[in-house]
Scaffold this motif. Structure first.
Motif, PDB file in Angstrom:
ATOM      1  N   LYS A  30       0.886  -1.179   0.000  1.00 31.91           N
ATOM      2  CA  LYS A  30       0.000   0.000   0.000  1.00 31.91           C
ATOM      3  C   LYS A  30       0.918   1.221   0.000  1.00 31.91           C
ATOM      4  N   GLY A  31       0.347   2.403  -0.122  1.00 30.64           N
ATOM      5  CA  GLY A  31       1.167   3.614   0.007  1.00 30.64           C
ATOM      6  C   GLY A  31       1.847   4.009  -1.288  1.00 30.64           C
ATOM      7  N   ARG A  32       3.009   4.641  -1.119  1.00 27.59           N
ATOM      8  CA  ARG A  32       3.746   5.237  -2.239  1.00 27.59           C
ATOM      9  C   ARG A  32       3.900   4.349  -3.465  1.00 27.59           C
ATOM     10  N   ILE A  33       4.309   3.088  -3.230  1.00 31.06           N
ATOM     11  CA  ILE A  33       4.654   2.237  -4.366  1.00 31.06           C
ATOM     12  C   ILE A  33       3.412   1.758  -5.106  1.00 31.06           C
ATOM     13  N   PHE A  34       2.273   1.714  -4.386  1.00 31.48           N
ATOM     14  CA  PHE A  34       1.105   1.044  -4.951  1.00 31.48           C
ATOM     15  C   PHE A  34       0.729   1.533  -6.344  1.00 31.48           C
TER      16      PHE A  34
ATOM     17  N   SER B 127      -0.498  -4.939   1.661  1.00 34.33           N
ATOM     18  CA  SER B 127       0.146  -4.885   2.977  1.00 34.33           C
ATOM     19  C   SER B 127       1.038  -3.647   3.096  1.00 34.33           C
ATOM     20  N   LYS B 128       1.538  -3.414   4.293  1.00 36.92           N
ATOM     21  CA  LYS B 128       2.528  -2.349   4.484  1.00 36.92           C
ATOM     22  C   LYS B 128       3.774  -2.743   3.674  1.00 36.92           C
ATOM     23  N   PRO B 129       4.450  -1.767   3.067  1.00 38.37           N
ATOM     24  CA  PRO B 129       5.628  -2.090   2.244  1.00 38.37           C
ATOM     25  C   PRO B 129       6.662  -2.960   2.965  1.00 38.37           C
ATOM     26  N   MET B 130       6.901  -2.674   4.236  1.00 42.13           N
ATOM     27  CA  MET B 130       7.897  -3.431   5.014  1.00 42.13           C
ATOM     28  C   MET B 130       7.477  -4.885   5.228  1.00 42.13           C
TER      29      MET B 130
ATOM     30  N   ALA C 228       8.470  -5.259  -3.653  1.00 44.72           N
ATOM     31  CA  ALA C 228       9.109  -4.678  -2.462  1.00 44.72           C
ATOM     32  C   ALA C 228      10.225  -3.728  -2.855  1.00 44.72           C
ATOM     33  N   GLY C 229      10.397  -2.678  -2.070  1.00 36.98           N
ATOM     34  CA  GLY C 229      11.501  -1.740  -2.285  1.00 36.98           C
ATOM     35  C   GLY C 229      12.823  -2.427  -1.973  1.00 36.98           C
ATOM     36  N   LYS C 230      13.859  -2.093  -2.761  1.00 31.53           N
ATOM     37  CA  LYS C 230      15.183  -2.679  -2.518  1.00 31.53           C
ATOM     38  C   LYS C 230      15.690  -2.308  -1.123  1.00 31.53           C
ATOM     39  N   ASP C 231      15.275  -1.151  -0.618  1.00 31.14           N
ATOM     40  CA  ASP C 231      15.668  -0.742   0.730  1.00 31.14           C
ATOM     41  C   ASP C 231      15.187  -1.757   1.767  1.00 31.14           C
ATOM     42  N   VAL C 232      13.941  -2.188   1.581  1.00 25.62           N
ATOM     43  CA  VAL C 232      13.342  -3.152   2.505  1.00 25.62           C
ATOM     44  C   VAL C 232      14.061  -4.502   2.377  1.00 25.62           C
ATOM     45  N   LEU C 233      14.401  -4.875   1.137  1.00 22.29           N
ATOM     46  CA  LEU C 233      15.083  -6.159   0.924  1.00 22.29           C
ATOM     47  C   LEU C 233      16.476  -6.132   1.541  1.00 22.29           C
TER      48      LEU C 233
ATOM     49  N   ILE D 231      10.597   1.179 -10.666  1.00 19.06           N
ATOM     50  CA  ILE D 231       9.616   2.178 -10.204  1.00 19.06           C
ATOM     51  C   ILE D 231       9.989   2.641  -8.795  1.00 19.06           C
ATOM     52  N   SER D 232       9.355   3.744  -8.369  1.00 22.39           N
ATOM     53  CA  SER D 232       9.554   4.291  -7.014  1.00 22.39           C
ATOM     54  C   SER D 232      11.025   4.530  -6.706  1.00 22.39           C
ATOM     55  N   TYR D 233      11.701   5.168  -7.653  1.00 21.06           N
ATOM     56  CA  TYR D 233      13.132   5.426  -7.464  1.00 21.06           C
ATOM     57  C   TYR D 233      13.383   6.405  -6.303  1.00 21.06           C
ATOM     58  N   CYS D 234      14.357   6.080  -5.526  1.00 22.99           N
ATOM     59  CA  CYS D 234      14.857   6.986  -4.488  1.00 22.99           C
ATOM     60  C   CYS D 234      16.247   6.459  -4.117  1.00 22.99           C
ATOM     61  N   TYR D 235      16.904   7.044  -3.179  1.00 24.37           N
ATOM     62  CA  TYR D 235      18.177   6.455  -2.750  1.00 24.37           C
ATOM     63  C   TYR D 235      18.367   6.610  -1.253  1.00 24.37           C
TER      64      TYR D 235
ATOM     65  N   THR E 233      18.002   6.255  12.394  1.00 29.63           N
ATOM     66  CA  THR E 233      17.533   5.635  11.155  1.00 29.63           C
ATOM     67  C   THR E 233      16.365   4.673  11.361  1.00 29.63           C
ATOM     68  N   LYS E 234      15.678   4.444  10.250  1.00 25.59           N
ATOM     69  CA  LYS E 234      14.647   3.409  10.195  1.00 25.59           C
ATOM     70  C   LYS E 234      15.278   2.127   9.636  1.00 25.59           C
ATOM     71  N   TYR E 235      16.573   2.224   9.260  1.00 24.93           N
ATOM     72  CA  TYR E 235      17.274   1.118   8.593  1.00 24.93           C
ATOM     73  C   TYR E 235      18.509   0.713   9.390  1.00 24.93           C
TER      74      TYR E 235
ATOM     75  N   ASP F  72      18.814   7.690   5.719  1.00 20.99           N
ATOM     76  CA  ASP F  72      17.399   7.719   5.326  1.00 20.99           C
ATOM     77  C   ASP F  72      17.262   7.791   3.816  1.00 20.99           C
ATOM     78  N   ILE F  73      16.012   7.645   3.379  1.00 22.58           N
ATOM     79  CA  ILE F  73      15.662   7.755   1.969  1.00 22.58           C
ATOM     80  C   ILE F  73      15.681   9.225   1.546  1.00 22.58           C
ATOM     81  N   VAL F  74      16.241   9.470   0.374  1.00 19.86           N
ATOM     82  CA  VAL F  74      16.120  10.787  -0.254  1.00 19.86           C
ATOM     83  C   VAL F  74      15.437  10.570  -1.599  1.00 19.86           C
ATOM     84  N   SER F  75      14.460  11.429  -1.887  1.00 15.21           N
ATOM     85  CA  SER F  75      13.822  11.324  -3.200  1.00 15.21           C
ATOM     86  C   SER F  75      14.004  12.648  -3.931  1.00 15.21           C
ATOM     87  N   THR F  76      13.198  13.647  -3.596  1.00 10.81           N
ATOM     88  CA  THR F  76      13.381  14.963  -4.228  1.00 10.81           C
ATOM     89  C   THR F  76      14.452  15.779  -3.493  1.00 10.81           C
TER      90      THR F  76
HETATM   91  N1  ATP Z   1      10.470   9.649  -0.792  1.00  5.45           N
HETATM   92  C1  ATP Z   1      10.379   8.398  -0.390  1.00  5.45           C
HETATM   93  N2  ATP Z   1      10.353   8.130   0.925  1.00  5.45           N
HETATM   94  C2  ATP Z   1      10.207   6.884   1.382  1.00  5.45           C
HETATM   95  N3  ATP Z   1      10.119   5.786   0.578  1.00  5.45           N
HETATM   96  C3  ATP Z   1      10.166   5.993  -0.741  1.00  5.45           C
HETATM   97  C4  ATP Z   1      10.295   7.293  -1.288  1.00  5.45           C
HETATM   98  N4  ATP Z   1      10.274   7.181  -2.613  1.00  5.45           N
HETATM   99  C5  ATP Z   1      10.157   5.875  -2.890  1.00  5.45           C
HETATM  100  N5  ATP Z   1      10.112   5.132  -1.766  1.00  5.45           N
HETATM  101  C6  ATP Z   1       9.923   3.671  -1.691  1.00  5.45           C
HETATM  102  O1  ATP Z   1       8.651   3.483  -1.073  1.00  5.45           O
HETATM  103  C7  ATP Z   1       8.739   2.621   0.054  1.00  5.45           C
HETATM  104  C8  ATP Z   1       7.951   3.190   1.224  1.00  5.45           C
HETATM  105  O2  ATP Z   1       6.661   3.423   0.866  1.00  5.45           O
HETATM  106  P1  ATP Z   1       5.699   4.155   1.897  1.00  5.45           P
HETATM  107  O3  ATP Z   1       6.263   5.499   2.202  1.00  5.45           O
HETATM  108  O4  ATP Z   1       4.341   4.059   1.334  1.00  5.45           O
HETATM  109  O5  ATP Z   1       5.798   3.185   3.124  1.00  5.45           O
HETATM  110  P2  ATP Z   1       6.183   3.388   4.615  1.00  5.45           P
HETATM  111  O6  ATP Z   1       7.576   3.918   4.735  1.00  5.45           O
HETATM  112  O7  ATP Z   1       5.883   2.094   5.308  1.00  5.45           O
HETATM  113  O8  ATP Z   1       5.222   4.534   5.012  1.00  5.45           O
HETATM  114  P3  ATP Z   1       4.356   4.802   6.254  1.00  5.45           P
HETATM  115  O9  ATP Z   1       5.009   4.113   7.419  1.00  5.45           O
HETATM  116  O10 ATP Z   1       4.465   6.296   6.279  1.00  5.45           O
HETATM  117  O11 ATP Z   1       3.019   4.237   5.873  1.00  5.45           O
HETATM  118  C9  ATP Z   1      10.198   2.533   0.436  1.00  5.45           C
HETATM  119  O12 ATP Z   1      10.471   1.221   0.895  1.00  5.45           O
HETATM  120  C10 ATP Z   1      10.951   2.895  -0.853  1.00  5.45           C
HETATM  121  O13 ATP Z   1      11.313   1.720  -1.543  1.00  5.45           O
END
Ligand code: ATP
Ligand code: PRP
Length: 211
Positions: free
Chosen positions: A10-14, A52-55, A71-76, A91-95, A115-117, A155-159
């Motif tokens: 759910k959320g950003r990636i969806f 589900s939640k991305p994590m 799943a985001g590569k960060d989570v993996l 998709i959902s590029y960030c670093y 950090t969250k990581y 942390d994640i940086v996007s913009t």
């Molecule tokens: N600006 C960003 N910030 C965070 N995650 C991003 C960003 N851009 C892309 N992503 C990707 O999206 C995923 C997180 O998505 P999302 O923010 O919906 O979940 P979340 O961190 O569990 O959010 P929340 O806890 O606020 O619901 C990250 O794992 C990453 O791969």
């Protein structure tokens, strides 16, 4: 035939993941984008989505209650679970990066990293030969250096907007992040044809999105 169960974040990636599925020719029901339902079946495709939640996506896939997932590569990287990575969905590029207050050195004695990581942060500083104390937070990570809780954040940086608006600067880039298609290894064997077919369709959609 069995449903193929796909764990979708759910959320950003969806949205981007759903767009990609659609360009790969999968019919996604309207209700999926605009409802609170957590299990959505698409009988025409013999597919079932769990939202589900991305994590948590790799958790469902590792336990085999979802056959595949997004799943985001960060989570993996953070979780290092027993799942197969099948495809970079691009998709959902960030670093991931380190950041902190401008022109500051890390504390010599016991530098603190918020950090969250925690796993990624620990291994990043270990490789640099720096001993740090990790402070786990769940969000608003940028607050930590601003109020004196930490010397740096990972942390994640996007913009870059969150860093900028809070007067922080980036120090080191750790890794580029995109979302990946992952599979449970047993499901991959048992449902190989369907998973390969889906992967092929998604790969084509990714390539088409590239041009
Ligand atoms: N600006 C960003 N910030 C965070 N995650 C991003 C960003 N851009 C892309 N992503 C990707 O999206 C995923 C997180 O998505 P999302 O923010 O919906 O979940 P979340 O961190 O569990 O959010 P929340 O806890 O606020 O619901 C990250 O794992 C990453 O791969
Ligand atoms: O470079 P930007 O485009 O500003 O994006 C990066 C910000 O987005 C994420 O936070 P999120 O919005 O998920 O909120 P959170 O602080 O609750 O984790 C991430 O943790 C950064 O704070």
């Amino acid at each position: 035939m069995d449903f193929l169960t796909i764990a979708m974040p759910k959320g950003r990636i969806f949205e981007e993941a759903a767009e990609l599925m659609k360009s790969a020719g999968f019919q996604l029901p309207e209700e999926m984008e605009d409802s609170r339902k957590l299990i959505v079946e698409v009988p025409e495709e013999n597919i079932r989505f769990i939202l589900s939640k991305p994590m948590d996506v790799p958790v469902y896939v590792e336990h085999g209650v979802a056959d595949i997932g997004v799943a985001g590569k960060d989570v993996l990287l953070e979780q290092n679970r027993s799942v197969m990575e099948l495809l970079d969905l691009e998709i959902s590029y960030c670093y991931l990066a380190t950041a902190g207050l401008p022109n500051t050195q890390m504390n010599d004695v016991a530098p603190r990293i918020a950090t969250k990581y925690p796993v990624i942060a620990t291994s990043f500083y270990k490789e640099k030969g720096e001993q740090v104390e990790i402070i786990g937070l769940n969000g608003s990570i940028e607050l930590a250096p601003m109020i004196g809780l930490a010397d740096r954040i990972v942390d994640i940086v996007s913009t870059g907007r969150t860093l900028k608006e809070n007067g922080l600067v980036e120090y080191e880039k750790i890794a580029d992040i995109t979302s990946r298609l992952i599979a449970n290894p047993v499901a991959y064997r048992l449902k190989q044809q369907r998973i390969l077919d889906l992967t092929k369709r998604l790969r084509q959609a990714v390539e088409e999105a590239d041009v």
